[in-house]
Design a protein around this motif. Structure first.
Motif: not given
Length: 420
Positions: A26-51
């Motif tokens: 329904e919605l083909p995506l090639s890139e999902i960019a996560l933007v957040d000033p909190d580097e720790r949370r950003l890293g955790l969520l990026a890893g989770m999203a990738t998996r």
């Protein structure tokens, strides 16, 4: 297509990723960019999203950025799900009004105003960045208070639509009660964000709400923390947020005897972040369902797909009134079914709204205009005017005290108040 999520470090994000993975056609995506000033949370969520994407075999790559300038460039759509001040600010929003005898809630009443004061200026700054670096992108706002934030974006000329999960949640509940597929159910949904009523439930085009209320009023009411007799008297199903208006005093007493929702959510977020940091976790945890935001991903995917794909289907969104509700200003933002295509959202005609609802809608819409003025222009006097206009406050004494205390509590987030 590249899609950016501003507030990508939110614990909501796996709900979004789950939807993107399941609804890839329904919605083909090639890139999902996560933007957040909190580097720790950003890293955790990026890893989770990738998996999660890898488990689903989705080809999109996940990128991260701590600044909007780095994350939104070239995006076809930008989702806003940020929370200025985090759960600590939310806790103040939910507890401070109680000390003045008013409901404490993060999107409604005094707490909602405080959140708008913190949020609107930052959202407008982000939107200007989007206009500069991704001029063709649609901004989809899920950040509360959605109605006020969406109006701020539209007033500033941005390509924006507000989104809430209340309508899709009701659609799914009614479909389950009727034992049918959700796509067979549509709603007579009308009002403002977090101030809506389901005046009809259409099954294959036929209104079955009277039967639904006859068979399921108590069950639906319990889910909304309201009495069944109230739903039967209204002949409609109000959103959960109407309990703050219809049962104000009872809710205040209830809130005074239990921890704030912010405290509960903070504990959930801590547990969720620990799960997201586990490299073996690649599906959204069951605990996330208690965090809120159910069906948000389905609603977001459907909305973005219609905007970029020019589908012209009908969805419940927050958009300009444009005469749809004749008792409101044309530039007010309302939450109703609308036809969504590449030009945006066009509300469908609405049956005349009964005085029982019309008065409250007009009252809150007027407050929202004053709240937006306070958020953009600043000044304790404007804050006081907005509080005085809100039907959950509406008295000079509490409005004066709340204005002073809300400004003091949020001073570090309000540029116009910092120097005082």
């Amino acid at each position: 297509m590249k899609l950016a999520v501003v507030g990508g470090g939110s614990t909501y994000t796996p709900e979004l990723i789950d939807g993107f993975a399941r609804l890839r056609d329904e919605l083909p995506l090639s890139e999902i960019a996560l933007v957040d000033p909190d580097e720790r949370r950003l890293g955790l969520l990026a890893g989770m999203a990738t998996r999660m994407l890898a488990r689903a075999g989705h080809p999109a790559r996940v990128t991260t950025a701590t600044r909007a300038e780095e994350g939104v460039e070239g995006a076809g759509a930008v989702l806003l799900q940020l929370r200025v001040g985090g759960q600590a600010a939310r806790d103040v929003d939910e507890t401070l009004p109680l000390e003045c005898g008013c409901v404490g809630q993060e999107t409604t009443g005094a707490g909602g105003l405080a959140k708008a004061l913190r949020t609107v200026p930052l959202v407008l700054d982000i939107a200007e960045t989007v206009r500069r670096l991704a001029p063709d992108a649609w901004i989809v706002d899920f950040t509360n208070p959605v109605g006020i934030v969406t109006k701020a974006l539209l007033d500033a000329g941005h390509r924006a639509i507000g989104l809430c999960n209340v309508a899709i949640g009701f659609q799914r509940r009614f479909a389950a009660a009727l034992g049918v597929a959700p796509e067979r159910v549509s709603l007579g949904h009308v009002g403002l964000n977090h101030l809506t009523w389901e005046r009809a439930v259409y099954l294959d085009g036929e209104d079955v709400l009277p039967g639904v209320l006859a068979d399921h009023a108590e069950e639906i009411a319990a889910d909304l923390s309201m009495p069944g007799w109230l739903l039967r008297r209204l002949g409609s199903v109000p959103s959960y947020y109407l309990r703050y208006f219809y049962l104000h005093d009872a809710v205040v007493e209830e809130q005074r005897t239990k921890p704030s929702r912010a405290a509960e959510v903070a504990a959930m977020e801590s547990a969720l972040l620990e799960m997201y940091g586990d490299p073996s976790v690649d599906t959204k945890p069951e605990l996330l369902e208690k965090r809120g935001g159910a069906f948000y991903s389905e609603a977001a995917v459907a909305l973005v797909a219609s905007l970029v794909g020019d589908r012209g289907d009908v969805q419940v969104v927050n958009a300009r009134n444009g005469g749809t509700l004749p008792f409101l200003d044309d530039d007010a933002v309302i939450e109703v079914p609308a036809r969504v295509d590449a030009r945006g959202a066009t509300p469908l005609p609405v049956d005349p709204v009964e005085p029982l609802y019309r008065g409250l809608i007009a009252h809150v819409s007027a407050y929202e205009s004053l709240a937006l003025d306070a958020a953009i222009q600043g000044g304790e006097e404007r804050v006081r005017d907005a509080l005085l206009a809100h039907p959950l406050i509406g008295q000079a004494g509490p409005a004066d005290e709340l204005a002073r205390r809300l400004v003091d509590a949020n001073r570090s987030f309000l540029p116009w108040a910092v120097s005082r």
